[in-house]
Design an enzyme around this catalytic site. Structure first.
Site, PDB file in Angstrom:
ATOM      1  N   VAL A  16      44.457 -40.614 -33.859  1.00  0.00           N
ATOM      2  CA  VAL A  16      43.753 -41.898 -33.779  1.00  0.00           C
ATOM      3  C   VAL A  16      43.453 -42.442 -35.182  1.00  0.00           C
ATOM      4  CG1 VAL A  16      41.754 -43.124 -32.830  1.00  0.00           C
ATOM      5  CG2 VAL A  16      42.753 -41.229 -31.551  1.00  0.00           C
ATOM      6  N   LYS A 198      34.269 -39.625 -20.038  1.00  0.00           N
ATOM      7  CA  LYS A 198      34.385 -41.088 -20.083  1.00  0.00           C
ATOM      8  C   LYS A 198      33.567 -41.727 -18.963  1.00  0.00           C
ATOM      9  CE  LYS A 198      38.965 -40.639 -22.102  1.00  0.00           C
ATOM     10  NZ  LYS A 198      40.352 -40.346 -21.767  1.00  0.00           N
TER      11      LYS A 198
HETATM   12  N1  HSE Z   1      43.394 -36.974 -23.960  1.00  0.00           N
HETATM   13  C1  HSE Z   1      42.963 -38.290 -23.668  1.00  0.00           C
HETATM   14  C2  HSE Z   1      43.787 -38.839 -22.528  1.00  0.00           C
HETATM   15  C3  HSE Z   1      43.094 -39.145 -24.876  1.00  0.00           C
HETATM   16  O1  HSE Z   1      44.841 -38.276 -22.242  1.00  0.00           O
HETATM   17  O2  HSE Z   1      43.389 -39.808 -21.893  1.00  0.00           O
HETATM   18  C4  HSE Z   1      42.474 -40.509 -24.762  1.00  0.00           C
HETATM   19  O3  HSE Z   1      41.092 -40.440 -24.579  1.00  0.00           O
END
Ligand code: HSE
Length: 409
Positions: A16, A198
């Site tokens: 990132v 998330k």
């Molecule tokens: N490992 C996470 C995914 C990266 O595959 O969504 C992005 O947050």
């Protein structure tokens, strides 16, 4: 408003970080420049001039010229110390570290107030999809009732390859790692911890509740067998890893689990590393956001958007929280599942709140019906048992299921 030019201190130069560097240099509208990059490994080859890098965090934290710290490292605890240290030094923060945010969100909320500096984290939730700012701003006065979707790019990539190209799971996972989608520890993706982090962040901005990640039940895709895939194909279904949180009465419920999905379902057409977020609210009803959820440039672009927002002093107001929500998180909900297992009696009809039936096929037993979320949590700790939510089902509170039972009787 006059935009100011920001000086950035970047922590981390991985997937990132490099994506951000690229998008920052390709864009001309954002007034920001990277002054220093803090990294851990001295012996790694770096694609930029040597003096841009430092191994000493104080070179960034103590530099009065640096206005914004962009935290893009892997280790959640070190990341939290960086965020805290930056706020203490009066610096704004941009981060994409979902694990760190989910584990410390309430504290980060308090620290922002205490030091009067913002922390922005659009890149942490569903990559390039601008969901946090929409939840904060667009749905300000709306009555949100649920948020759900595909919150992990790697697992969606794997499931797409397994279903569409008949790739085996291990090869598809390896590809997701090589493409930079997976976490350094891919168990976080395939066991559904990453989408849960998330979801926890999204819940704070949807319902105004801070939920501990360990309180939310997650079931991964790592136990999906060829028999489950065959079951899906035979019934013209696919499988998606679905994260969801919804409100019922005074309670908010959350769950991340794989689900059989019918071909006409909006999530069925979300493929590869794309993510999708469906927001449901009283007046606007259902709205679906789709975009790349993982990868260097898509996530870098979300981080860049946060940096850009800081040039006009944007901050999250946590409006739903500050409006004095009375909602509380609860796990007293149930979901309709199809559970498969091989060992005799590993699962029995007594495990169900409402048992609807069972069948055998290809050496597996399948049982179906409504089970409490806590049961799904128990099965997650029981190898050899796989849980997939039934097609079309949405979890409901146990209270409402009991009410339905009374009415039906
Ligand atoms: N490992 C996470 C995914 C990266 O595959 O969504 C992005 O947050």
């Amino acid at each position: 408003m006059m935009k100011k030019k920001l000086k950035l201190g970047l922590f981390g130069f991985g997937c990132v970080g490099q994506g951000l560097y690229h998008v920052l240099h390709e864009t001309h509208g954002v007034k920001a420049e990277i002054k220093r990059i803090g990294v851990k490994h001295r012996d790694k080859q770096r694609p930029l001039q040597h003096d841009l890098f430092t191994y000493n965090p104080s070179d960034i934290l103590e530099d009065p010229e640096i206005d914004v710290v962009v935290e893009l490292i892997d280790d959640a605890e070190v990341a939290f110390q960086i965020v805290k240290g930056s706020l203490e030094k009066g610096k704004a923060v941009v981060t994409a570290n979902k694990k760190m945010l989910a584990e410390h969100l309430e504290e980060i909320y308090q620290l922002q107030r205490k030091y009067d500096r913002p922390v922005l984290y659009e890149g942490a939730v569903c990559g390039s999809i601008p969901i946090i700012r929409n939840l904060e701003e667009y749905y300000d006065n709306d009555l949100l009732s649920s948020i759900e979707g595909i919150f992990n790019g790697s697992t969606n990539y794997i499931l797409t390859k397994v279903f569409e190209e008949r790739k085996n799971y291990a090869d598809a996972l390896l590809q997701a790692q090589q493409l930079g989608f997976a976490e350094s520890d891919p168990a976080l993706d395939v066991r559904a911890f990453d989408p849960k982090y998330k979801l926890v962040i999204a819940m704070a901005h949807t319902f105004g509740v801070f939920v501990r990640p360990e309180d939310v039940v997650n079931f991964g895709i790592d136990r999906i067998s060829e028999v489950d895939v065959k079951y899906a194909r035979d019934h013209n279904l696919t499988i998606k890893l679905v994260a969801r949180a919804f409100k019922e009465g005074e309670h908010v419920f959350g769950l991340v689990a794989p689900q059989f999905v019918e071909p006409n379902h909006p999530l069925a057409s979300v493929r590869n590393e794309y993510n999708a977020v469906q927001v449901e609210s009283a007046f606007s009803e259902k709205q679906l956001f789709v975009g790349k959820g993982a990868g260097s440039y898509p996530t870098g672009s979300a981080v860049l958007s946060d940096i850009s927002a800081l040039t006009y002093d944007y901050r999250y107001e946590y409006k739903k929280r500050n409006e004095g929500t009375t909602l509380r998180f609860s796990n007293k909900a149930a979901a309709e599942v199809i559970v498969s297992f091989t060992a005799d009696k590993a699962v029995t009809p007594h495990d169900f709140l409402q048992f609807t039936g069972g069948f055998r096929g290809n050496g597996h037993q399948f049982l179906t019906g409504y089970v409490p979320l806590e049961k799904i949590r128990n099965w997650a700790g029981q190898p050899g048992v796989n849980v997939i939510l039934a097609p079309g089902t949405r979890p409901k509170s146990i209270k409402s299921i009991e009410k339905e039972q009374v009415t039906a009787a």
